[in-house]
Design a protein around this motif. Structure first.
Motif, PDB file in Angstrom:
ATOM      1  N   TRP A 153      38.828 -15.457  61.150  1.00 47.54           N
ATOM      2  CA  TRP A 153      39.998 -15.035  61.933  1.00 47.54           C
ATOM      3  C   TRP A 153      39.597 -14.026  63.010  1.00 47.54           C
ATOM      4  N   TYR A 154      38.436 -14.237  63.637  1.00 44.40           N
ATOM      5  CA  TYR A 154      37.945 -13.257  64.627  1.00 44.40           C
ATOM      6  C   TYR A 154      38.972 -13.009  65.725  1.00 44.40           C
ATOM      7  N   ASP A 155      39.732 -14.049  66.088  1.00 48.01           N
ATOM      8  CA  ASP A 155      40.684 -13.929  67.187  1.00 48.01           C
ATOM      9  C   ASP A 155      41.984 -13.254  66.770  1.00 48.01           C
ATOM     10  N   LYS A 156      42.113 -12.934  65.494  1.00 45.55           N
ATOM     11  CA  LYS A 156      43.309 -12.256  64.999  1.00 45.55           C
ATOM     12  C   LYS A 156      42.994 -10.843  64.501  1.00 45.55           C
ATOM     13  N   MET A 157      41.759 -10.411  64.674  1.00 42.72           N
ATOM     14  CA  MET A 157      41.416  -9.043  64.277  1.00 42.72           C
ATOM     15  C   MET A 157      42.126  -8.047  65.186  1.00 42.72           C
ATOM     16  N   PRO A 158      42.602  -6.950  64.652  1.00 44.89           N
ATOM     17  CA  PRO A 158      43.225  -5.920  65.499  1.00 44.89           C
ATOM     18  C   PRO A 158      42.201  -5.292  66.438  1.00 44.89           C
ATOM     19  N   ASP A 159      42.672  -4.849  67.589  1.00 40.45           N
ATOM     20  CA  ASP A 159      41.803  -4.123  68.513  1.00 40.45           C
ATOM     21  C   ASP A 159      41.520  -2.742  67.938  1.00 40.45           C
ATOM     22  N   VAL A 160      40.252  -2.399  67.854  1.00 39.06           N
ATOM     23  CA  VAL A 160      39.870  -1.101  67.310  1.00 39.06           C
ATOM     24  C   VAL A 160      38.802  -0.473  68.195  1.00 39.06           C
ATOM     25  N   ASP A 161      38.685   0.832  68.108  1.00 43.55           N
ATOM     26  CA  ASP A 161      37.565   1.539  68.711  1.00 43.55           C
ATOM     27  C   ASP A 161      36.543   1.745  67.608  1.00 43.55           C
ATOM     28  N   VAL A 162      35.432   1.028  67.680  1.00 38.94           N
ATOM     29  CA  VAL A 162      34.459   1.039  66.608  1.00 38.94           C
ATOM     30  C   VAL A 162      33.932   2.448  66.333  1.00 38.94           C
ATOM     31  N   GLU A 163      33.967   3.314  67.339  1.00 39.30           N
ATOM     32  CA  GLU A 163      33.472   4.682  67.162  1.00 39.30           C
ATOM     33  C   GLU A 163      34.365   5.503  66.236  1.00 39.30           C
ATOM     34  N   ASP A 164      35.547   4.992  65.922  1.00 36.28           N
ATOM     35  CA  ASP A 164      36.443   5.712  65.013  1.00 36.28           C
ATOM     36  C   ASP A 164      36.042   5.557  63.550  1.00 36.28           C
ATOM     37  N   TYR A 165      35.050   4.725  63.276  1.00 34.75           N
ATOM     38  CA  TYR A 165      34.693   4.399  61.891  1.00 34.75           C
ATOM     39  C   TYR A 165      33.227   4.747  61.637  1.00 34.75           C
ATOM     40  N   ASP A 166      32.978   5.404  60.534  1.00 40.24           N
ATOM     41  CA  ASP A 166      31.638   5.920  60.256  1.00 40.24           C
ATOM     42  C   ASP A 166      30.766   4.952  59.453  1.00 40.24           C
ATOM     43  N   THR A 167      31.385   3.980  58.810  1.00 32.02           N
ATOM     44  CA  THR A 167      30.624   3.069  57.956  1.00 32.02           C
ATOM     45  C   THR A 167      31.146   1.646  58.131  1.00 32.02           C
ATOM     46  N   PRO A 168      30.356   0.643  57.740  1.00 35.12           N
ATOM     47  CA  PRO A 168      30.847  -0.734  57.770  1.00 35.12           C
ATOM     48  C   PRO A 168      32.063  -0.938  56.872  1.00 35.12           C
ATOM     49  N   GLU A 169      32.112  -0.253  55.739  1.00 35.30           N
ATOM     50  CA  GLU A 169      33.248  -0.417  54.823  1.00 35.30           C
ATOM     51  C   GLU A 169      34.552   0.015  55.485  1.00 35.30           C
ATOM     52  N   GLU A 170      34.513   1.149  56.192  1.00 33.86           N
ATOM     53  CA  GLU A 170      35.718   1.622  56.879  1.00 33.86           C
ATOM     54  C   GLU A 170      36.130   0.636  57.965  1.00 33.86           C
ATOM     55  N   LEU A 171      35.157   0.096  58.678  1.00 35.03           N
ATOM     56  CA  LEU A 171      35.456  -0.854  59.742  1.00 35.03           C
ATOM     57  C   LEU A 171      36.054  -2.139  59.194  1.00 35.03           C
ATOM     58  N   LEU A 172      35.501  -2.646  58.100  1.00 32.65           N
ATOM     59  CA  LEU A 172      36.056  -3.853  57.489  1.00 32.65           C
ATOM     60  C   LEU A 172      37.515  -3.661  57.110  1.00 32.65           C
ATOM     61  N   LYS A 173      37.835  -2.526  56.548  1.00 32.88           N
ATOM     62  CA  LYS A 173      39.225  -2.252  56.165  1.00 32.88           C
ATOM     63  C   LYS A 173      40.152  -2.320  57.371  1.00 32.88           C
ATOM     64  N   ALA A 174      39.667  -1.862  58.521  1.00 30.72           N
ATOM     65  CA  ALA A 174      40.488  -1.872  59.738  1.00 30.72           C
ATOM     66  C   ALA A 174      40.588  -3.262  60.355  1.00 30.72           C
ATOM     67  N   LEU A 175      39.550  -4.090  60.193  1.00 29.82           N
ATOM     68  CA  LEU A 175      39.508  -5.398  60.858  1.00 29.82           C
ATOM     69  C   LEU A 175      40.124  -6.523  60.038  1.00 29.82           C
ATOM     70  N   ARG A 176      40.281  -6.324  58.771  1.00 29.68           N
ATOM     71  CA  ARG A 176      40.719  -7.392  57.877  1.00 29.68           C
ATOM     72  C   ARG A 176      42.037  -8.019  58.351  1.00 29.68           C
ATOM     73  N   TYR A 177      42.098  -9.354  58.378  1.00 30.40           N
ATOM     74  CA  TYR A 177      43.304 -10.068  58.793  1.00 30.40           C
ATOM     75  C   TYR A 177      44.206 -10.258  57.572  1.00 30.40           C
ATOM     76  N   LEU A 178      45.277  -9.501  57.546  1.00 25.73           N
ATOM     77  CA  LEU A 178      46.215  -9.542  56.428  1.00 25.73           C
ATOM     78  C   LEU A 178      47.417 -10.414  56.771  1.00 25.73           C
TER      79      LEU A 178
END
Length: 426
Positions: A54-79
């Motif tokens: 669902w790459y095209d449905k991921m929310p727009d995020v500023d990757v610099e706001d996240y310190d780890t891959p785990e935090e980024l995954l939580k923000a990108l997950r398509y719910l």
């Protein structure tokens, strides 16, 4: 960027071959060279933009706001559809593929009154030679009562040598107290197999816990036994099966269906619109111990996921598949696995979906049962009074369902966001 282990298509789906994939990674000069988590975060972001289903449905995020891959995954997950993508360490992930984990070697469930019960015990568990089996109730751990709120912590860290004193109540109402230490457990994925003779029918009965690397030999033994017994019907119990390796899924489907489906389409993988060249068809294989069945009864629950759901959905175009129990977990999608180049991470995002030969899939709410019944955790798998087995036997005897529902309440959909969720045992 990362190395893609094209894990035999992973639903949890794993090990098929090794394919190097180079994605447009961020330049290493863009980040601090001494911060591996930031480097891993960046490579994970590039991975998600290319391979996430669902790459095209991921929310727009500023990757610099996240310190780890785990935090980024939580923000990108398509719910709400993605209840499954996760990140683990490489060793932890490889152990799951091999059916290994650190623990006491048993599964558990709570009854309607909040009492915890043993639902299966692996043969490698130190509790197995002590006689602990399904249907034993856990009374206390280290003198403390277990609840659904403390079950995740009361047994301590997942480290070898961690001891716990467990008080059990047996089916005969005897109290048994055992002090046992955690160890590396090698799962046996065939929890039970036997032959039932029902109204002139010879019924193969298999309780299968996971599609793992050791499963091929276990299934070969079980189906050799079924074949020699002349089995012409089957009850397949997948109520605790969260999925696993695709090669084992194809093996099991082929062992069930047999010569009528040899080399016919079993299922298809479909990727996002950037990766359609990876779309693939999987066919049934010819197996000498196949049962050539025309029908199949499957016992299911909300813990029945992915590879298990493939067996149900993708045999339906060819067999009369009947499901008994609760709705399944609802995972018509699967993952590839990438190992980070910078840190100890295995990235496991949803990367494709599965459809059957009729183009059917998308069962995100689960596959509904044809007959509902509760998991009777107080009884052994081969007890003909166990609610789901009893209903299956009724159907084989009469060709219809009993209509018994008792206190059945369908369980809600679950998230499976961690490796502990995939292990499914203590």
């Amino acid at each position: 960027m990362s190395t893609l282990y094209k894990f035999n298509k992973y639903l949890l789906f794993i090990l098929f071959g090794f394919i190097l994939v180079f994605l447009p990674a961020c330049e290493k000069d863009d980040v601090k060279p001494d911060d591996p988590k930031i480097l891993a975060r960046n490579e994970f972001y590039e991975l998600m933009k290319e391979w996430y289903f669902w790459y095209d449905k991921m929310p727009d995020v500023d990757v610099e706001d996240y310190d780890t891959p785990e935090e980024l995954l939580k923000a990108l997950r398509y719910l709400p559809y993605d209840r499954f993508s996760y990140i683990a360490s490489k060793t932890e992930f490889e152990n799951v593929v091999q059916g290994k984990y650190i623990g006491h070697g048993f599964g558990y469930s709570f009854d309607s009154e909040g009492n915890p019960w043993i639902i299966f015990v692996f043969k490698d568990s130190p509790l197995y030679p002590e006689g602990v089996r399904r249907g034993w109730r856990i009374v206390k751990v280290n003198g403390k009562v277990i609840s659904q709120s403390n079950i995740g912590t009361i047994f301590g860290d997942s480290k070898e040598g961690v001891e716990n004193t467990i008080e059990f109540l047996t089916p005969s109402d005897s109290t048994v107290i055992i002090t046992t230490a955690k160890k590396e457990i090698q799962k046996n994925t065939v929890l039970h197999s036997d032959i039932l003779h029902i109204g002139g029918k010879i019924v193969a009965h298999l309780v299968f816990e996971g599609f793992r690397e050791p499963s091929e030999n276990e299934l070969a033994d079980a189906f050799g036994f079924f074949k020699n017994a002349g089995a012409n019907e089957m009850i397949l119990d997948l109520r605790y099966n969260p999925g696993g390796i695709i090669s084992v899924t194809t093996l099991l489907g082929s062992l069930i269906s047999g010569e009528d489906t040899d080399n016919r389409l079993f299922f298809k993988y479909l990727h996002n619109d950037k990766k359609t060249s990876y779309d693939e068809e999987v066919t049934f294989a010819k197996e000498p111990n196949s049962l050539n069945l025309k029908s199949l009864i499957v016992i299911t629950s909300r813990s029945t996921y992915s590879a298990s759901e493939i067996i149900i959905n993708c045999l339906k175009p060819y067999l009369n598949v009947v499901t008994i129990g609760d709705a399944t977990g609802g995972k018509p999608v699967g993952m590839y696995v990438w190992y980070s180049d910078y840190a100890d991470y295995a990235f496991v995002p949803i990367s494709f979906k599965i459809i059957n030969a009729n183009g059917e899939g998308d069962y995100f709410e689960g596959i509904l049962p044809d007959a509902s019944c509760e998991d009777d955790i107080t009884r052994q798998f081969n007890d003909r009074e166990e609610a789901c087995l009893k209903e299956a036997i009724y159907y084989l005897t009469t060709g219809s369902f009993s209509g018994r529902k008792g206190r059945f309440v369908s369980q809600p959909l679950k998230e499976r966001l961690t490796l502990e969720d995939e292990i499914g045992a203590i």
